[in-house]
Design an enzyme around this catalytic site. Structure first.
Site, short mmCIF file in Angstrom:
data_model
loop_
_atom_site.label_atom_id
_atom_site.label_comp_id
_atom_site.label_asym_id
_atom_site.label_seq_id
_atom_site.Cartn_x
_atom_site.Cartn_y
_atom_site.Cartn_z
N HIS A 140 4.47 -39.63 -36.17
CA HIS A 140 5.08 -38.51 -35.45
C HIS A 140 6.39 -38.93 -34.76
O HIS A 140 6.59 -38.69 -33.57
CB HIS A 140 4.11 -37.91 -34.42
CG HIS A 140 4.41 -36.46 -34.12
ND1 HIS A 140 3.43 -35.56 -33.79
CD2 HIS A 140 5.58 -35.77 -34.11
CE1 HIS A 140 4.00 -34.36 -33.58
NE2 HIS A 140 5.30 -34.47 -33.78
N GLU A 147 -3.90 -37.09 -32.66
CA GLU A 147 -2.89 -38.13 -32.42
C GLU A 147 -3.16 -38.83 -31.10
O GLU A 147 -3.53 -38.16 -30.13
CB GLU A 147 -1.49 -37.50 -32.41
CG GLU A 147 -1.10 -36.91 -33.76
CD GLU A 147 0.31 -36.34 -33.78
OE1 GLU A 147 1.00 -36.38 -32.74
OE2 GLU A 147 0.73 -35.87 -34.84
N ARG A 168 3.33 -29.82 -37.25
CA ARG A 168 2.12 -30.09 -36.47
C ARG A 168 0.96 -30.37 -37.40
O ARG A 168 0.78 -29.69 -38.41
CB ARG A 168 1.78 -28.90 -35.55
CG ARG A 168 2.74 -28.73 -34.37
CD ARG A 168 2.59 -29.88 -33.38
NE ARG A 168 3.43 -29.74 -32.21
CZ ARG A 168 4.63 -30.28 -32.06
NH1 ARG A 168 5.16 -31.00 -33.05
NH2 ARG A 168 5.31 -30.13 -30.94
#
Length: 307
Positions: free
Chosen positions: A280, A261, A232
């Protein structure tokens, strides 16, 4: 109007193998990039008994908008986008597809580590521009080096096994891990910072470990340390990492997750040769998509059918 109970997916799709398990439900998709308000509105309109969380946050407002809600099932392993305190207060179970994307994410972490150690991106760009840097470039050999693994769940353990197979010494930090394989040396964080040539993050984001990688911890590391994050983004103080890369204290960073994000453009990381970026997608493979969808569906059904 369907009489079947509604199951809300906070995304635009679910693997066909997962949908096949949900034939008793009216499966409702929130769309590709639903906002938190979108989720609340859909909960208010359709009162789902279950939510499979792909994108967006699910907080108290969504839970209150769906009085029939019994389970929130994560399409993946990280549940930081779900308000677990609010869920517990309302008797709503929160479950995760732990391990379903372990191979995919561990492989991405290894790819980012290798990309940093071997200057894969920079050399590729130089070659495409017509250069031949054989006489001037030296890569880092990982055999015999020490890697520190923070978080030893399914993903961290898998990454540790791969690093060990490459001849790396593996240090691990995880206060909750039990019965670790003998090739992982369990250490405290101070030891991990001090002795690691590379550090890979595989822990969930909590209030206690936010900005775990910061100016102070980076200064405690070996000069030239490689930082890899497929967990994360909130685990890293991004400004401190950028300073450490520019000073050379960090030799390279391979990042698959970010504080905000999607990553904003322009971003301070853009154009930094020693920072390798991916959007990601560590857990996004065709195989993991099926595994995570099926696990999320099975986990939701387990709660709905058995409480």
């Amino acid at each position: 109007m369907s009489q079947r109970p509604t199951l809300l997916v906070t995304g635009a799709d679910l693997a066909p193998q997962a949908l096949a398990l949900l034939g008793d439900f009216n499966v409702l998709f929130a769309g590709k990039t639903p906002t938190e308000d979108d989720v609340v509105a859909l909960c208010r309109q359709h009162d789902p008994v279950a939510i499979i969380v792909r994108y967006s946050k699910v907080g108290a407002a969504a839970m209150d908008a769906a009085p029939s809600l019994r389970v929130i099932s994560k399409h993946g392993s990280g549940t930081d986008t779900i308000d677990k305190v609010a869920a517990q207060a309302r008797g709503i179970r929160v479950v995760a597809a732990v391990g379903a994307n372990a191979a995919a994410v561990a492989e991405q972490a290894l790819a980012l580590l290798l990309a940093c150690a071997k200057s894969v991106v920079t050399l590729d760009q130089r070659m495409h521009a017509g250069h031949w840097d054989k006489s001037t470039h030296k890569s880092i050999e990982l055999d015999g080096r020490t890697v520190g693994v923070v978080g030893l769940g399914a993903i961290g353990l898998r990454f540790a096994r791969m690093a060990h197979a490459m001849g790396m010494r593996v240090l691990g930090f995880d206060p909750y891990a039990q019965q670790l394989p003998d090739f992982i040396q369990s250490v405290d964080l101070d030891t991990l910072w001090r002795e690691s040539d590379a550090i890979s993050l595989h822990c969930p984001l909590t209030a206690d470990n936010a900005r775990l990688i910061n100016a102070s911890t980076l200064a405690a590391c070996k000069p030239g340390v490689i930082i890899v994050n497929t967990a994360r983004g909130g685990l890293i103080d991004e400004a401190a990492l950028l300073d450490a890369v520019r000073s050379g204290q960090v030799g390279g960073a391979g990042l698959d997750s970010f504080a905000v994000e999607p990553m904003s453009a322009p971003h301070p990381f853009h154009g930094e040769a020693r920072i390798v970026l991916s959007p990601h997608i560590g857990g996004v493979t065709a195989d993991a998509y099926v595994k995570m969808g099926v696990a999320a569906a099975q986990n939701a059904l387990a709660v709905l059918n058995h409480g």
